[in-house]
Design an enzyme around this catalytic site. Structure first.
Site, PDB file in Angstrom:
ATOM      1  NE  ARG A  54      16.420  -6.972 -47.201  1.00 32.39           N
ATOM      2  CZ  ARG A  54      16.708  -6.922 -45.917  1.00 32.39           C
ATOM      3  NH1 ARG A  54      17.567  -6.072 -45.478  1.00 32.39           N
ATOM      4  NH2 ARG A  54      16.133  -7.743 -45.054  1.00 32.39           N
ATOM      5  NE  ARG A 104       7.611 -10.724 -50.095  1.00 30.01           N
ATOM      6  CZ  ARG A 104       8.855 -10.529 -49.669  1.00 30.01           C
ATOM      7  NH1 ARG A 104       9.120 -10.546 -48.376  1.00 30.01           N
ATOM      8  NH2 ARG A 104       9.835 -10.318 -50.522  1.00 30.01           N
ATOM      9  CG  HIS A 132      11.412 -12.367 -54.551  1.00 29.30           C
ATOM     10  ND1 HIS A 132      10.959 -11.149 -55.039  1.00 29.30           N
ATOM     11  CD2 HIS A 132      11.835 -12.138 -53.283  1.00 29.30           C
ATOM     12  CE1 HIS A 132      11.118 -10.229 -54.090  1.00 29.30           C
ATOM     13  NE2 HIS A 132      11.647 -10.809 -53.018  1.00 29.30           N
TER      14      HIS A 132
HETATM   15  C1  NCD Z   1      14.034 -12.734 -49.771  1.00 31.34           C
HETATM   16  C2  NCD Z   1      12.583 -13.198 -49.832  1.00 31.34           C
HETATM   17  O1  NCD Z   1      11.706 -12.584 -49.254  1.00 31.34           O
HETATM   18  O2  NCD Z   1      12.394 -14.208 -50.505  1.00 31.34           O
HETATM   19  N1  NCD Z   1      14.173 -11.448 -49.263  1.00 31.34           N
HETATM   20  C3  NCD Z   1      13.999 -10.372 -50.089  1.00 31.34           C
HETATM   21  O3  NCD Z   1      12.980 -10.204 -50.709  1.00 31.34           O
HETATM   22  N2  NCD Z   1      15.033  -9.544 -50.223  1.00 31.34           N
HETATM   23  C4  NCD Z   1      14.946 -13.718 -49.169  1.00 31.34           C
HETATM   24  C5  NCD Z   1      14.661 -14.233 -47.783  1.00 31.34           C
HETATM   25  O4  NCD Z   1      13.661 -13.897 -47.164  1.00 31.34           O
HETATM   26  O5  NCD Z   1      15.494 -14.982 -47.308  1.00 31.34           O
END
Ligand code: NCD
Length: 306
Positions: A54, A104, A132
């Site tokens: 996502r 990331r 995040h």
């Molecule tokens: C989250 C993340 O990467 O921290 N996902 C996201 O970005 N939508 C949550 C997760 O990985 O559980």
């Protein structure tokens, strides 16, 4: 002014600046075609050193929907970091090709560490088990849509509150609104880290820590479910023991208020049964959509696009 700023931590923008982003996101939702050339000629670099569906794809889709372009990689193995290049050199390089960077990285603080080496805005798309902030923008926009407000509510966060970076960022951000109460629902081994409790104490935000969802679901306005973060565990046996601590099914959901909103940053593993998906209280797929629109608004604001 949001132009040329970084977004590294959920507290980097004040409440007024957040409103600016949400208002733009809502205008984009209403009239997307008015914005499809807003970032024409601009380039987003999407640097993902950790898996993502996502966050990465919504950033990339967001830039394309603004008329811009995207470069980047989705795993460390396809960058020169694999050859031993430092993260700072990588960022300096990418900043001379792109107008904005979303990164990331598995290391806590990685985005903050590189931001000074970049002459273009850096967005933290997740740094290890730390923060995040763009998931938080997504969550706030979704809550605003579901409830029509961001203040005066009781928010339950359930699951892996220790390693869940989305949880840490959401608590930080929501603790700034009026009359917010938190119910922190987790096994003892996965409670929120001390620095987050300190945030709550400092803002005098009421909270309670419990381990049973059934006992508290009835008083919640928002239930934020999370996945147990397998990749952050040192020990597989602990993961296996804790991974199914909470499963939200129809019976449990029916103990909640009729206007409860259930959110989840996704990916889900087992923590929400699919039978819940069609309930009007399930907001997590709408949340996915909000994620793209809010990232469109964020990119446009940081680029100063008009
Ligand atoms: C989250 C993340 O990467 O921290 N996902 C996201 O970005 N939508 C949550 C997760 O990985 O559980």
């Amino acid at each position: 002014m949001l132009t040329n700023r970084n977004l590294l931590d959920p507290l980097d923008f004040n409440l007024e600046e957040l409103e600016e982003i949400f208002n733009l996101a809502e205008s984009i939702i209403e009239n997307p075609s008015d914005y499809n050339q807003l970032c024409r000629g601009k380039i987003l670099a999407s640097l993902f050193f950790e898996p993502s569906t996502r966050t990465r794809l919504s950033f990339e889709a967001a830039m394309f929907r603004l008329g811009g372009n995207v470069i980047g990689f989705s795993e460390e193995g396809s960058s020169s970091v694999k050859k031993g290049e430092s993260l700072l050199d990588t960022i300096k390089t990418v900043a001379s090709y792109a107008d904005i960077i979303a990164m990331r990285h598995p290391r806590e603080g990685a985005a903050k560490y590189v931001a000074d080496s970049s002459k273009v805005p850096v967005i933290n798309a997740g740094d290890g088990g730390h923060q995040h902030p763009t998931q938080t923008l997504t969550d706030l926009l979704t809550i605003r849509e579901a409830k029509g407000r961001l203040d005066n509510m009781t928010i339950g966060l359930c699951g892996d509150l220790k390693f869940g970076r989305t949880v840490h960022s959401l608590i930080k951000a929501m603790s700034r609104y009026e009359n917010i109460k938190f119910v922190l629902i987790s096994p003892r081994e996965l409670v929120v880290p001390d620095y987050i409790i300190e945030v709550l104490n400092k803002t005098s935000c009421p909270y309670e820590e419990v381990d049973r969802l059934e006992d508290v679901i009835g008083k919640l306005d928002i239930l934020y479910m999370t996945r147990v973060q397998k990749e952050r565990f040192f020990n597989e046996a602990d993961y296996i023991r804790l991974k199914d601590s909470y499963i939200l099914n129809k019976d449990k959901l029916n103990m909640g208020k009729s206007d409860l909103a259930v959110l989840h940053p996704l990916p889900r593993v087992n923590e929400i049964s699919i039978e819940v998906d069609n309930d009007p209280r399930a907001w997590y797929f709408r949340q996915v959509e909000c994620g793209m629109y809010v990232r469109m608004a964020l990119i446009a604001k940081l680029l100063g696009a008009k």
